[in-house]
Design an enzyme around this catalytic site. Sequence first.
Site, short mmCIF file in Angstrom:
data_model
loop_
_atom_site.label_atom_id
_atom_site.label_comp_id
_atom_site.label_asym_id
_atom_site.label_seq_id
_atom_site.Cartn_x
_atom_site.Cartn_y
_atom_site.Cartn_z
N ASN A 163 0.86 -1.18 0.00
CA ASN A 163 0.00 0.00 0.00
C ASN A 163 0.90 1.24 0.00
O ASN A 163 1.44 1.61 1.04
CB ASN A 163 -0.91 -0.02 1.24
CG ASN A 163 -1.81 1.19 1.30
OD1 ASN A 163 -1.88 1.98 0.35
ND2 ASN A 163 -2.51 1.36 2.41
N LYS B 289 0.09 4.26 -0.47
CA LYS B 289 -0.59 5.46 0.04
C LYS B 289 -0.31 6.64 -0.90
O LYS B 289 -0.23 6.44 -2.10
CB LYS B 289 -0.14 5.72 1.49
CG LYS B 289 -0.32 4.45 2.36
CD LYS B 289 -0.07 4.66 3.82
CE LYS B 289 -0.28 3.35 4.57
NZ LYS B 289 -0.09 3.46 6.00
N HIS C 95 -9.61 1.25 5.29
CA HIS C 95 -8.32 1.56 5.90
C HIS C 95 -8.53 2.60 7.00
O HIS C 95 -9.33 3.52 6.84
CB HIS C 95 -7.34 2.07 4.84
CG HIS C 95 -5.93 2.06 5.33
ND1 HIS C 95 -5.45 3.02 6.20
CD2 HIS C 95 -4.91 1.19 5.12
CE1 HIS C 95 -4.18 2.72 6.48
NE2 HIS C 95 -3.83 1.63 5.84
N GLU D 9 -6.82 5.06 7.84
CA GLU D 9 -6.57 6.45 7.41
C GLU D 9 -7.81 7.02 6.72
O GLU D 9 -8.10 8.22 6.83
CB GLU D 9 -5.33 6.51 6.51
CG GLU D 9 -4.07 6.30 7.34
CD GLU D 9 -2.89 5.70 6.57
OE1 GLU D 9 -2.93 5.66 5.32
OE2 GLU D 9 -1.93 5.27 7.24
N GLU E 259 -5.26 -4.47 10.90
CA GLU E 259 -4.26 -3.41 11.07
C GLU E 259 -4.56 -2.63 12.35
O GLU E 259 -5.38 -1.71 12.33
CB GLU E 259 -4.30 -2.46 9.88
CG GLU E 259 -3.94 -3.08 8.56
CD GLU E 259 -3.39 -2.06 7.56
OE1 GLU E 259 -2.37 -2.36 6.95
OE2 GLU E 259 -3.96 -0.97 7.43
N GLY F 80 2.51 2.82 10.76
CA GLY F 80 3.47 3.91 10.54
C GLY F 80 4.16 4.39 11.80
O GLY F 80 4.78 5.45 11.80
N SER G 210 3.54 -1.58 10.63
CA SER G 210 4.99 -1.57 10.87
C SER G 210 5.66 -2.91 10.57
O SER G 210 6.64 -3.27 11.21
CB SER G 210 5.30 -1.10 12.29
OG SER G 210 4.87 0.24 12.45
P1 13P Z 1 3.00 0.71 7.79
O1 13P Z 1 3.55 -0.59 7.25
O2 13P Z 1 3.74 1.91 7.28
O3 13P Z 1 2.85 0.69 9.27
O4 13P Z 1 1.53 0.87 7.18
C1 13P Z 1 0.65 -0.18 7.30
C2 13P Z 1 -0.54 0.16 6.49
O5 13P Z 1 -1.27 1.07 6.81
C3 13P Z 1 -0.79 -0.63 5.28
O6 13P Z 1 -2.06 -0.38 4.80
#
Ligand code: 13P
Length: 252
Positions: A9, A11, A98, A100, A170, A176, A216
């Site tokens: 992903n 983003k 997601h 976010e 997640e 992140g 992460s």
């Molecule tokens: P990270 O791997 O940067 O923590 O992000 C995970 C994520 O949100 C994948 O959709």
Amino acid sequence: MRKKVFIANWKMNYDFHETTFFIRNLLKIVFERKINHNKEIILAPSFPFLHISNQILQGTNLNIAAQNIHHKDKGSYTGEVSAYMLKSIGVKNVILGHSERREFFFEENNVLSEKIKIALKYDLNIIFCVGESFYERSNDQQFHIVKHQLKETVFQCSSDKIKSFYIAYEPIWAIGTGKTATFEQAQTMHKFIRNLFLEKYGESISNKISILYGGSLNDINAKDFFYQKDIDGGLIGNSSLKLEKFLKIVQS
Ligand code: 13P
């Protein structure tokens, strides 16, 4: 035996040149090292680069995913992108739910439910994300939260639709932040999710559904997660932006 699935992903990262450069190099190495055997690799670049990414991947078994869709078919929704449009350029997968999108774009379960309907209408596979916040985990509410997220969205679908889903657990506090769940915490949640599918849809579906971990993941910790019985791969953010790191995760 469930195939391991690895979803990058990206983003809101990478422009046209970075996206195409990455994919061409990835393809070259994947085939040189034969690392896609019995593994599914899906890349989720930004909307403007889905078409070119799909063209580069033509004839391979790597695929792309969109990071979002609008919940309506078409119409006066300035700036939005529909499943209908994505279908027309050969997109087969979409990430929904997601954290976010839930946090920054206020997507709640009722809208996600509409997005699921429209994605299924256009035969898109859905990578559906669930997960609790730090506050919720601190109060031991993680199981309740994840169950509720599934109940109001994915579990509204009939059993014949479930083959179109991947579930991604997640935990929001691990995205992140560099702070992963322990693999025991992840395995416990994945088993819990698989049991929910068992209760709702029966054994065959619960054995088949792929449940991915995200938060992460990196080239060092990935293998501890993928070794777990109910963890079928990863949804990877930051570490998917570095080619060698991503490849190491896929090879874990
Ligand atoms: P990270 O791997 O940067 O923590 O992000 C995970 C994520 O949100 C994948 O959709």
